[in-house]
Design an enzyme around this catalytic site. Sequence first.
Site, short mmCIF file in Angstrom:
data_model
loop_
_atom_site.label_atom_id
_atom_site.label_comp_id
_atom_site.label_asym_id
_atom_site.label_seq_id
_atom_site.Cartn_x
_atom_site.Cartn_y
_atom_site.Cartn_z
N ASN A 234 -4.94 -28.00 -38.71
CA ASN A 234 -5.06 -29.19 -38.76
C ASN A 234 -6.10 -29.77 -37.80
O ASN A 234 -6.93 -28.46 -38.05
CB ASN A 234 -4.45 -30.21 -37.46
CG ASN A 234 -4.17 -28.93 -36.38
OD1 ASN A 234 -3.02 -28.58 -35.85
ND2 ASN A 234 -4.99 -28.97 -35.46
N HIS B 260 3.92 -19.16 -33.12
CA HIS B 260 4.25 -20.79 -32.90
C HIS B 260 5.48 -21.03 -33.78
O HIS B 260 5.74 -22.65 -34.73
CB HIS B 260 2.78 -21.60 -33.15
CG HIS B 260 3.69 -22.65 -32.44
ND1 HIS B 260 2.93 -23.48 -33.38
CD2 HIS B 260 4.36 -23.13 -31.79
CE1 HIS B 260 3.31 -24.87 -32.29
NE2 HIS B 260 4.24 -24.33 -31.15
N CYS C 13 0.15 -28.09 -35.23
CA CYS C 13 0.48 -27.18 -35.08
C CYS C 13 0.93 -26.82 -36.46
O CYS C 13 1.05 -25.67 -37.39
CB CYS C 13 -0.20 -26.74 -33.89
SG CYS C 13 -1.90 -26.77 -32.62
#
Length: 460
Positions: free
Chosen positions: A288, A137, A80
Amino acid sequence: MLARRSMMKAGLTTAVAGLLGGASRPPGKDQPNILFILADDLGFADLGCFGRDDFATPALDALAAGGLAMHRSYANSSVCSPTRLALMTGQYQYRLPAGLDEPLGVNPALGLSDAVMTLPDMLKRAGYATSLVGKWHLGGLPQYGPRKSGYDRFFGIYEGGADYFAHGMTIRGKFKHDLWENETEIHRTGYLTDLITERCVEELGLFSQTSSPFFLSAHYTAPHWPWEGPEDEDVANRIRDSFHYDGGSDAVYAAMVRSLDRGVGQLLAALKANGQADNTIVIFTSDNGGERFSKVWPLRGMKGELLEGGIRVPTLLRWPGRIAAGTRSDLVQITMDWVPTLLAAAGIVEDDCPALDGHNLLPALLNASIGPDRMLFWRHKAQDQCAALAGKIKYLSLGGHEFLFDVEADPREVANLKTADPASFARLKAAFEGWNSKMLPYQPSNFSYELRGKGNLAGY
């Protein structure tokens, strides 16, 4: 090279301001709005228009019918946060410490520095209003965050994943809540996919009240684990650990993807209701390849692997009046390409942009061509993986074994052409080694999936 590529904001201020005619150029009528929708761990064939036939994705199929479906689209990484770093910077993520696989989960000191010029930074200088809704993230507070990297507003989670009802993660018995409005922790009731959709609709409404073009990043967490559909709150209450490897099912996964699809449908409906649809570029893709319940056929592999199923992602693009509806493209494209492509769409000339690794796709997209062959590269410390792609020919090293595949004729990567075509094998391997020598090396402290003993299902 690294200093030149780092795109430090201070060094770019004069150049970008000069390019734009000032730090806050009035938006022009020809500047399109941009809605960038990013799914999390969605498999290549998880949409009906890409081959899923056991459940329906009508909104995303309609998006494909109204624009372009890209079947040779790749993520910058098989996991990620590195892909998200590439999406923000337009560079190979391995140029920055935070992009070396998935270090963010174990090293809170790492993240996307506010000194690095990003896509929202550059669009903002071009007059765009910017918002991120969903998953960040790329480093936590107080050092990192979306509003330090070009977004005006943020609603969502800072970490790599969250329970869809509790809005946080339970790791080794300890729960950490993770839902935020800008830098303020907030508490809401509801299924996270729905909360993201609702906030995105609100953002589109706010944008409709201004004359500025907008850049909205709608970064869903679906269908990332934990495995919880919209009706599974009772299941969520029983999950002891968010990694939750004993959970999930095909039915739960289908419910998660369908909720994502409904959300996208609501965003498209809001664009239409607000009168924004005709001047908005809509991009949908994944960070992904798919996880355990995903469909990747006819590919092989999954998240965490550099086989095609781990890095090839479904991608849709709609731009009314510019991109022909109902078309398919085999243009080879990678996540970081969206930075120069969207900058070009916004009227920022590529030659005047910071040095980027991504390519401007706009000429090929507007002319419906596949463009010239180019080299793409990946590496992943888990299982000692590396790959190089030139058109349809792919070099892959996996766990000490080397391969050469024709991914057009053999998308499942089962016929090793290493000895049949030694010249291509040597050429791609040498190209990878030359490229890799320019990237940051892995350090002993870098995150590796083997350190957790989880194989390719661990981490984020």
